[in-house]
Design a protein around this motif. Structure first.
Motif, PDB file in Angstrom:
ATOM      1  N   LEU A 223     -47.780   5.860  52.609  1.00 17.84           N
ATOM      2  CA  LEU A 223     -47.445   7.120  51.949  1.00 17.84           C
ATOM      3  C   LEU A 223     -48.691   7.961  51.697  1.00 17.84           C
ATOM      4  O   LEU A 223     -48.689   9.180  51.911  1.00 17.84           O
ATOM      5  N   TYR A 228     -48.763  11.875  50.767  1.00 19.98           N
ATOM      6  CA  TYR A 228     -48.015  11.838  49.507  1.00 19.98           C
ATOM      7  C   TYR A 228     -48.969  11.539  48.346  1.00 19.98           C
ATOM      8  O   TYR A 228     -49.894  10.740  48.480  1.00 19.98           O
ATOM      9  N   TYR A 232     -45.831  10.840  43.755  1.00 18.27           N
ATOM     10  CA  TYR A 232     -44.751  10.635  44.712  1.00 18.27           C
ATOM     11  C   TYR A 232     -44.576   9.153  45.023  1.00 18.27           C
ATOM     12  O   TYR A 232     -43.446   8.652  45.117  1.00 18.27           O
ATOM     13  N   LEU A 236     -41.083   7.275  44.275  1.00 19.99           N
ATOM     14  CA  LEU A 236     -40.250   6.703  45.338  1.00 19.99           C
ATOM     15  C   LEU A 236     -39.995   5.219  45.103  1.00 19.99           C
ATOM     16  O   LEU A 236     -38.875   4.735  45.307  1.00 19.99           O
ATOM     17  N   SER A 283     -42.266  10.873  57.241  1.00 15.03           N
ATOM     18  CA  SER A 283     -42.669  12.235  56.862  1.00 15.03           C
ATOM     19  C   SER A 283     -41.483  13.087  56.424  1.00 15.03           C
ATOM     20  O   SER A 283     -41.668  14.191  55.910  1.00 15.03           O
ATOM     21  N   ASN A 284     -40.279  12.583  56.640  1.00 15.36           N
ATOM     22  CA  ASN A 284     -39.068  13.292  56.242  1.00 15.36           C
ATOM     23  C   ASN A 284     -38.666  12.807  54.848  1.00 15.36           C
ATOM     24  O   ASN A 284     -38.197  11.679  54.686  1.00 15.36           O
ATOM     25  N   LEU A 285     -38.862  13.642  53.848  1.00 15.92           N
ATOM     26  CA  LEU A 285     -38.656  13.222  52.464  1.00 15.92           C
ATOM     27  C   LEU A 285     -37.215  12.796  52.202  1.00 15.92           C
ATOM     28  O   LEU A 285     -36.972  11.841  51.451  1.00 15.92           O
ATOM     29  N   LEU A 288     -36.726   9.416  53.900  1.00 11.94           N
ATOM     30  CA  LEU A 288     -37.570   8.470  53.182  1.00 11.94           C
ATOM     31  C   LEU A 288     -36.902   8.056  51.875  1.00 11.94           C
ATOM     32  O   LEU A 288     -36.868   6.869  51.518  1.00 11.94           O
ATOM     33  N   THR A 289     -36.344   9.018  51.169  1.00 12.35           N
ATOM     34  CA  THR A 289     -35.633   8.731  49.919  1.00 12.35           C
ATOM     35  C   THR A 289     -34.391   7.897  50.184  1.00 12.35           C
ATOM     36  O   THR A 289     -34.078   6.964  49.432  1.00 12.35           O
TER      37      THR A 289
END
Length: 391
Positions: A223, A228, A232, A236, A283-285, A288-289
């Protein structure tokens, strides 16, 4: 006087608060201390492998003293000494030694906690899940700010945080002494005996833990590498544990409607999907979430299933042996091998993928195939309970 459930909840709260530092942030601590990824993999592999030593040593001590709570308190005091050692000296060799000692002592506490809990609750998975949920809350409480503190104020805070948490563990574990010594009988099973009917499950649990090794050791580093912030990173990790809490609160209900093997198959498939998302969409939040949401299945639901399997037809003495073996196989050997391979294969040039794929996905797929094999094998037995019976 507070009830056992409330005091035991505080025990799990403090234990898994330490988990939030030792497991996901050890790699970040070493990275901030100047080690490269291969060195981190080797150091974490060695430190994690040392976990194998603690559980059986303290199980033997518990058999001699016949007092799980007393032994647990001793473990917590020794853990405090190890963390103070790491915090006092600004030396990489001593830091690695302290990290090894911390892993030995910290992991060896868990089998005793699980044995005491499941024994007192008489295998009541619903009550256990509610108590264990507080461990996840403790994890969130620390993970929200620990990574931020370590990234922004220095790696030494890794040890300072653990020192405070070790003191709290001493207080929490010793508070259970009023509920009995929880004696361990001498005349039952040999310490190192494995039960034939559980060998397949131990291997499944082994593979599940290995599958998580790249996540546990390199997720925070990855991250940071992708830009990040410390906030962050902590958020996460905390979100994944919020999902875990919900599962611990309600997940045991699924065992009433679905066979444990079918749930484990679902968990394995979910794990493979999760590591693929971390490999290709970190890299795609949003994705990723979403991958963190899957933690509720890859860890919490899997853990409920593991405790369900281990508590079947088990006296307290047998349960203590099973919990010790489970901890050694998973948080010891599997985590050590996974940590080493994760470091070596983190940026794999030959396959052009990281250890999220080479270790995480492959381990999840193998565990999936193994659960299917176990399920087919169990169907050949007319009475499934005989498969778990202690002979």
């Amino acid at each position: 006087m507070l009830s056992f459930d409330k005091k035991d909840s505080f025990v799990f709260f403090t234990y898994f608060a330490s988990f939030a530092v030792i497991v996901p942030l050890s790699g970040l601590y070493l990275n901030n201390s100047g080690f490269d990824t291969k060195q981190i993999g080797i150091i974490l592999g060695i430190a994690t492998l040392t976990r194998v030593l603690g559980p059986y040593i303290f199980l033997f001590l518990a058999k001699i003293r016949k007092d799980l709570i007393g032994v647990g308190t001793i473990q917590c005091i020794l853990l405090l000494v190890a963390t103070i050692l790491g915090g006092l000296f600004n030396n990489n060799v001593i830091a690695i030694l302290a990290l090894c000692l911390t892993n030995i002592l910290w992991v060896s506490i868990l089998p005793n906690l699980e044995t005491v809990s499941l024994s007192y609750l008489k295998g009541d998975i619903n009550r256990y899940s509610t108590i264990r949920m507080w461990g996840s809350i403790g994890f969130i409480f620390v993970s929200l700010w620990a990574s931020y503190v370590i990234i922004n104020f220095g790696s030494k805070f890794f040890w300072y945080i653990l020192i405070v948490l070790s003191v709290l563990q001493i207080v929490s574990v010793s508070s259970l002494k009023n509920f009995g010594p929880f004696p361990v009988k001498e005349n039952q099973r040999k310490i190192f005996r494995l039960e034939r009917g559980l060998l397949g499950y131990y291997l499944v649990f082994f593979l599940f833990e290995m599958s998580h090794a790249p996540y546990n050791n390199f997720f925070s580093i990855s991250l940071v590498e992708h830009g990040y912030s410390g906030l962050y990173v902590g958020s996460l990790i905390a979100f994944s544990v919020v999902c875990e809490i919900v599962t611990f609160a309600k997940g045991s209900v699924l065992l009433k409607y679905f066979d444990v093997n079918r749930i484990l198959i679902f968990c394995a498939i979910t794990a493979a999907i999760r590591w693929l998302l971390l490999e290709y969409y970190i890299s795609n939040l949003f994705l990723l979430t979403f991958s963190q949401l899957l933690h509720s299945f890859t860890f919490a639901l899997y853990h409920i299933c593991a405790m369900h399997v281990l508590s079947r037809n088990a006296t307290q003495d047998v349960l203590g042996l099973r919990q010790t073996t489970y901890t050694v196989f998973t948080m010891g050997i599997a985590a050590a091998i996974g940590s080493y391979l994760s470091g070596i294969l983190w940026h794999n040039v030959l396959l052009n993928v990281s250890s999220f794929i080479t270790v995480g996905v492959f381990s999840a797929i193998i565990s999936l195939l193994l659960v299917i094999f176990i399920m087919i094998s169990e169907r050949k037995h007319k009475n499934t309970l005989n498969y778990y019976k202690i002979n």
